[in-house]
Every structure is written in structure tokens, then in C-alpha cells.
Design an enzyme around this catalytic site. Structure first.
Site, PDB file in Angstrom:
ATOM      1  N   HIS A  18     -54.220 -26.525 -94.629  1.00 14.77           N
ATOM      2  CA  HIS A  18     -55.135 -25.816 -93.843  1.00 14.77           C
ATOM      3  C   HIS A  18     -55.408 -27.156 -92.679  1.00 14.77           C
ATOM      4  O   HIS A  18     -55.451 -26.661 -91.668  1.00 14.77           O
ATOM      5  CB  HIS A  18     -56.578 -26.002 -94.452  1.00 14.77           C
ATOM      6  CG  HIS A  18     -56.649 -24.824 -95.618  1.00 14.77           C
ATOM      7  ND1 HIS A  18     -57.402 -25.046 -96.789  1.00 14.77           N
ATOM      8  CD2 HIS A  18     -56.512 -23.521 -95.596  1.00 14.77           C
ATOM      9  CE1 HIS A  18     -57.401 -24.024 -97.517  1.00 14.77           C
ATOM     10  NE2 HIS A  18     -56.714 -22.889 -96.733  1.00 14.77           N
ATOM     11  N   LYS A  42     -64.482 -14.639-104.371  1.00 16.50           N
ATOM     12  CA  LYS A  42     -63.863 -15.447-105.417  1.00 16.50           C
ATOM     13  C   LYS A  42     -64.633 -16.337-106.140  1.00 16.50           C
ATOM     14  O   LYS A  42     -64.021 -17.008-107.014  1.00 16.50           O
ATOM     15  CB  LYS A  42     -62.567 -16.383-104.703  1.00 16.50           C
ATOM     16  CG  LYS A  42     -61.617 -15.386-103.874  1.00 16.50           C
ATOM     17  CD  LYS A  42     -60.738 -16.415-102.817  1.00 16.50           C
ATOM     18  CE  LYS A  42     -59.901 -15.563-101.914  1.00 16.50           C
ATOM     19  NZ  LYS A  42     -59.226 -16.731-101.026  1.00 16.50           N
ATOM     20  N   ARG A  91     -47.653 -18.550 -94.894  1.00 20.31           N
ATOM     21  CA  ARG A  91     -46.819 -19.062 -95.972  1.00 20.31           C
ATOM     22  C   ARG A  91     -45.805 -18.322 -96.476  1.00 20.31           C
ATOM     23  O   ARG A  91     -45.112 -17.691 -95.551  1.00 20.31           O
ATOM     24  CB  ARG A  91     -47.565 -19.510 -97.191  1.00 20.31           C
ATOM     25  CG  ARG A  91     -48.780 -20.677 -96.888  1.00 20.31           C
ATOM     26  CD  ARG A  91     -50.062 -20.760 -98.043  1.00 20.31           C
ATOM     27  NE  ARG A  91     -50.884 -19.720 -98.035  1.00 20.31           N
ATOM     28  CZ  ARG A  91     -51.975 -19.609 -98.737  1.00 20.31           C
ATOM     29  NH1 ARG A  91     -52.257 -20.723 -99.465  1.00 20.31           N
ATOM     30  NH2 ARG A  91     -52.643 -18.559 -98.520  1.00 20.31           N
ATOM     31  N   SER A 129     -55.594 -23.362-102.218  1.00 17.33           N
ATOM     32  CA  SER A 129     -56.832 -23.958-102.705  1.00 17.33           C
ATOM     33  C   SER A 129     -56.542 -23.777-104.373  1.00 17.33           C
ATOM     34  O   SER A 129     -57.128 -24.713-104.989  1.00 17.33           O
ATOM     35  CB  SER A 129     -57.839 -23.449-102.025  1.00 17.33           C
ATOM     36  OG  SER A 129     -58.081 -23.812-100.804  1.00 17.33           O
TER      37      SER A 129
HETATM   38  P1  ADP Z   1     -56.227 -20.133 -99.806  1.00 19.81           P
HETATM   39  O1  ADP Z   1     -55.375 -18.977 -99.577  1.00 19.81           O
HETATM   40  O2  ADP Z   1     -55.633 -21.224-100.042  1.00 19.81           O
HETATM   41  O3  ADP Z   1     -57.303 -19.730-100.822  1.00 19.81           O
HETATM   42  P2  ADP Z   1     -58.102 -19.534 -97.529  1.00 19.81           P
HETATM   43  O4  ADP Z   1     -58.403 -18.303 -97.748  1.00 19.81           O
HETATM   44  O5  ADP Z   1     -58.829 -20.575 -97.368  1.00 19.81           O
HETATM   45  O6  ADP Z   1     -56.789 -20.334 -98.434  1.00 19.81           O
HETATM   46  O7  ADP Z   1     -56.865 -19.526 -96.317  1.00 19.81           O
HETATM   47  C1  ADP Z   1     -57.350 -19.720 -94.957  1.00 19.81           C
HETATM   48  C2  ADP Z   1     -56.164 -19.587 -94.098  1.00 19.81           C
HETATM   49  O8  ADP Z   1     -55.336 -20.787 -94.256  1.00 19.81           O
HETATM   50  C3  ADP Z   1     -55.385 -18.416 -94.135  1.00 19.81           C
HETATM   51  O9  ADP Z   1     -54.941 -17.975 -92.905  1.00 19.81           O
HETATM   52  C4  ADP Z   1     -54.147 -18.873 -95.183  1.00 19.81           C
HETATM   53  O10 ADP Z   1     -52.903 -18.099 -94.972  1.00 19.81           O
HETATM   54  C5  ADP Z   1     -53.994 -20.274 -94.402  1.00 19.81           C
HETATM   55  N1  ADP Z   1     -53.490 -21.106 -95.304  1.00 19.81           N
HETATM   56  C6  ADP Z   1     -53.821 -21.518 -96.725  1.00 19.81           C
HETATM   57  N2  ADP Z   1     -53.085 -22.337 -96.977  1.00 19.81           N
HETATM   58  C7  ADP Z   1     -52.170 -22.736 -96.273  1.00 19.81           C
HETATM   59  C8  ADP Z   1     -50.904 -23.508 -96.169  1.00 19.81           C
HETATM   60  N3  ADP Z   1     -50.542 -24.435 -97.403  1.00 19.81           N
HETATM   61  N4  ADP Z   1     -50.283 -23.577 -95.101  1.00 19.81           N
HETATM   62  C9  ADP Z   1     -50.592 -23.021 -93.916  1.00 19.81           C
HETATM   63  N5  ADP Z   1     -51.571 -21.983 -93.724  1.00 19.81           N
HETATM   64  C10 ADP Z   1     -52.587 -22.009 -94.848  1.00 19.81           C
END
Ligand code: ADP
Length: 171
Positions: A18, A42, A91, A129
Site C-alpha cells: 500500500h 471482513k 497485484r 494485509s
Molecule cells: P488487501 O487486499 O491487502 O486487504 P486493501 O483492500 O486494503 O488490501 O487494498 C487497497 C488497495 O490496495 C487495492 O487497490 C489493492 O489492490 C491495493 N493493494 C493491496 N496490496 C497491494 C500490494 N501489495 N501492492 C500494490 N497494491 C496493493
């Protein structure tokens, strides 16, 4: 007109993946609003206040970022914040189908708001996460996966939780 982008997510907690997207977006846009989903289905480990605080600490070197909790419709939140762009991190292929659907739905609801995908950096392709929480629960090394203050927060969180059955899937 200053260009604002919205970066939404649950950030439970923020990972280096992130953070990488945030730092890159902050170079591309005048202002980046990081929208922390309040009503995550979640059942998050960290409260929305804790998630906002962990993000604030990470974003301290970036004066053009602002962190806001949100619920409801993302496109409405984008409009209220004057954002014409929604940023998503992409990703492995597994993200694509869902993100494509979301982008289509948002385009239908708000044709004036564009979804912009930034490719995850190679070292963060498989970082989520969920994986970070799993490693934290098992007491593994988080130093390459999350900022140091997030690793500390995870350690404290799991130290305060009753023991759960250990997963067989990870070392
Ligand atoms: P997660 O999928 O890890 O629970 P979130 O729902 O908080 O994460 O994701 C928020 C945004 O960040 C989404 O657009 C997700 O694709 C992106 N994101 C999550 N992890 C990564 C990563 N390792 N690299 C790039 N973008 C990411």
C-alpha cells in the site's frame, strides 16, 4: 485546477505494498485522499481509528496526502472530495476480475470519475494485509513487509489476544 486522486482500501493494516502505491500516487497527483473503509465486511483486526493512525504515521513525509475514514458509495465520496481519479493497486491476476467489475460499476455510476490502476512493484506482488496478519499471528518476521510502527502494532495486537489455533499453512 489541482488534481485530486482517491485511494480506497481497508488497510487492515497498511503494508509496504500500500505504502508503495501511496508514495507513487503522491508524485503523480497534487493531492491524494486515502479513503479507509469503515464498513468492511471482513471484520477488521484494527479499528478504523487505528488504521487511520497507522496510515498517518506512514504518510508523515507526504504533505499532499490526507487520510479519511469513509463508508457508503465510493464515487460519492470521490465527488465530495473533488477527486476525478480513483487509484487501485493491481497485484497478481487474481485482483483483476474483481477490480475490473468494480471499475465498470463505478464508471456506470459516475462516468466523470476514472479508475487508474498502478501495477504493484515486483517485490510486493504477493503481499496482502491478510498474509501480514497471518505472519503476525504466528510471530514471524514482518520487517520486510510493513513499516516498523505497523510491525509493532501487530505484535501488540497479537500479544493482547487470546491464543488462537495455529495455522498449519505457514512456517
Ligand atoms: P488487501 O487486499 O491487502 O486487504 P486493501 O483492500 O486494503 O488490501 O487494498 C487497497 C488497495 O490496495 C487495492 O487497490 C489493492 O489492490 C491495493 N493493494 C493491496 N496490496 C497491494 C500490494 N501489495 N501492492 C500494490 N497494491 C496493493
Amino acid at each position: 485546477m489541482p488534481e485530486t486522486a482517491l485511494y480506497p482500501g481497508s488497510f487492515d493494516p497498511i503494508t509496504n505494498g500500500h505504502a508503495d502505491i501511496i508514495f507513487r500516487a503522491a508524485k503523480l497527483f497534487d493531492r491524494v485522499v486515502i479513503a479507509v473503509g469503515r464498513n468492511s465486511q471482513k471484520s477488521p483486526l484494527f479499528s478504523v481509528e487505528e488504521r487511520v493512525q497507522l496510515l498517518q504515521e506512514t504518510c508523515r513525509p507526504l504533505p499532499n496526502t490526507i487520510i479519511e475514514p469513509f463508508d457508503g458509495m465510493l464515487v460519492d465520496f470521490a465527488r465530495r472530495n473533488g477527486a476525478r481519479v480513483i487509484i487501485k493497486g493491481l497485484r497478481a491476476v487474481s485482483d483483476f476480475e474483481y477490480e475490473f467489475q468494480m471499475a465498470m460499476a463505478n464508471k456506470h455510476l459516475a462516468p466523470d470519475v476514472e479508475t487508474l490502476f498502478l501495477m504493484a512493484s515486483a517485490e510486493h506482488l504477493y503481499l496482502s494485509s491478510s498474509i501480514v496478519k497471518e505472519i503476525g499471528r504466528l510471530g514471524g518476521d514482518l520487517s520486510a513487509l510493513v513499516p516498523a510502527h505497523v510491525a509493532r502494532a501487530l505484535q501488540e495486537k497479537f500479544a493482547g489476544l487470546p491464543d488462537e489455533p495455529r495455522s498449519e499453512r505457514l512456517p
